[in-house]
Design an enzyme around this catalytic site. Structure first.
Site, mmCIF file in Angstrom:
data_model
loop_
_atom_site.group_PDB
_atom_site.id
_atom_site.type_symbol
_atom_site.label_atom_id
_atom_site.label_comp_id
_atom_site.label_asym_id
_atom_site.label_seq_id
_atom_site.Cartn_x
_atom_site.Cartn_y
_atom_site.Cartn_z
ATOM 1 N N ASP A 2 101.266 48.722 38.126
ATOM 2 C CA ASP A 2 99.915 47.479 37.745
ATOM 3 C C ASP A 2 99.491 47.285 39.140
ATOM 4 O OD1 ASP A 2 101.202 45.562 35.690
ATOM 5 O OD2 ASP A 2 101.843 45.065 36.672
ATOM 6 N N LYS B 168 109.577 40.477 34.718
ATOM 7 C CA LYS B 168 108.918 41.458 35.944
ATOM 8 C C LYS B 168 109.840 41.357 36.847
ATOM 9 C CE LYS B 168 104.598 42.681 34.286
ATOM 10 N NZ LYS B 168 103.325 42.520 34.737
#
Ligand code: ATR
Length: 275
Positions: free
Chosen positions: A107, A70
């Site tokens: 997220d 990520k």
């Protein structure tokens, strides 16, 4: 039915075999009757850059990025949204018509949308948030709480230095683990972002008995869905929020961008993923 014109997307991770995302996205694809497929992509760190270059040329509409890629993904995309820049990580890549890559982080949105889906009103809980943990997941949660305009946000982490660094980057507070009883007593919202409580890990050890029953308690761990923390909080009279919905809600923007359809979130979907 997958034809020669199928729209392609996937999830990149190392490992990737544990990921629930293929099950989730292919469920939505089937429900919407799309000519599309979402595949697991086992990509090693040293292959990440090359794969980012290759997939658009193979016709991929985009992909999700998971552990450990990520942060590295941030420098492999041309554009980023504000969430990705502030969280310092990309979890969703969208390929534009001209082949350019847009990196997003969904997220935080996934976290807050999951909380709002499980409780009636978030407003009463917006005074004192305590975030447990200071890793990547904690960054996303802290950003979500800031966007949702929580009054006070405090990060508490076993390793104090990481809590301080996160607090400084986000312009919020940090505290030593020993201060937990005092912080818990005043908390309106407490969130576990650590890996503790996950299947195969011991439960998170903290003085949760100090939490008032007016507190909202969330765990981002979803295996098991009812963690020891959530069970204890529920037994003490607190309202609780389970973690699997965060995974589901963070997946929505990618699905919409790649396939042009708003996916549906149903109770049956959560059951299917847990099975
Ligand atoms: P992620 O990026 O997925 O959030 P991470 O960066 O490995 O994962 O962070 C894991 C978090 O769980 C950290 O905050 C870690 O605390 P440390 O910074 O002190 O390592 C926390 N954690 C892991 N094991 C823990 C334990 N036994 N007790 C308390 N916190 C723990």
């Amino acid at each position: 039915m997958i034809t020669g014109r199928a729209k392609l997307a996937g999830v990149m991770g190392d490992p990737v075999s544990h990921s629930l995302s293929p099950k989730l996205h292919n469920h939505w694809i089937a429900k919407a009757g799309l000519d599309a497929v979402y595949v697991p992509l086992h990509v090693k760190p040293e292959q990440l850059e090359e794969t980012f270059g290759l997939l658009p040329r193979l016709g991929f509409r985009g992909w999700n990025v998971t552990v450990p890629h990520k942060e590295a993904a941030l420098s492999l995309v041309g554009e980023t949204d504000e969430a990705a820049r502030i969280i310092g990580a990309v979890n969703t890549v969208v390929v534009k018509e001209n082949g350019a890559l847009v990196g997003r982080n969904t997220d935080a949105l996934g976290f807050i949308n999951n909380v709002e889906a499980q409780i009636k009103r978030l407003a009463p809980y917006k005074t004192q948030a305590v975030v447990l943990g200071a890793g990547g997941a904690a960054r996303a949660v802290c950003y979500a709480l800031k966007i949702a305009e929580f009054k006070h946000i405090t990060v508490l982490n076993r390793t104090r230095d990481r809590a301080d660094a996160l607090a400084k980057a986000m312009n919020i507070s940090s505290a030593a683990w020993e201060e937990a009883p005092r912080l818990f007593a005043d908390a309106t919202f407490i969130i576990n972002t650590t890996t503790q409580g996950m299947e195969g890990q011991p439960p998170l050890m903290a003085p949760f008995e100090a939490l008032p029953k007016t507190a909202l308690v969330a765990d981002i761990v979803y295996r098991p869905l009812q963690t020891a923390l959530l069970k204890q909080a529920h037994a003490q009279g607190c309202t609780t929020v389970t973690g699997l919905g965060m995974l589901i809600h963070q997946a929505v923007p990618g699905f919409k961008a790649w396939f042009g359809v708003e996916p549906e979130i149903t109770p049956a979907l959560e059951k299917m993923l847990l099975a």
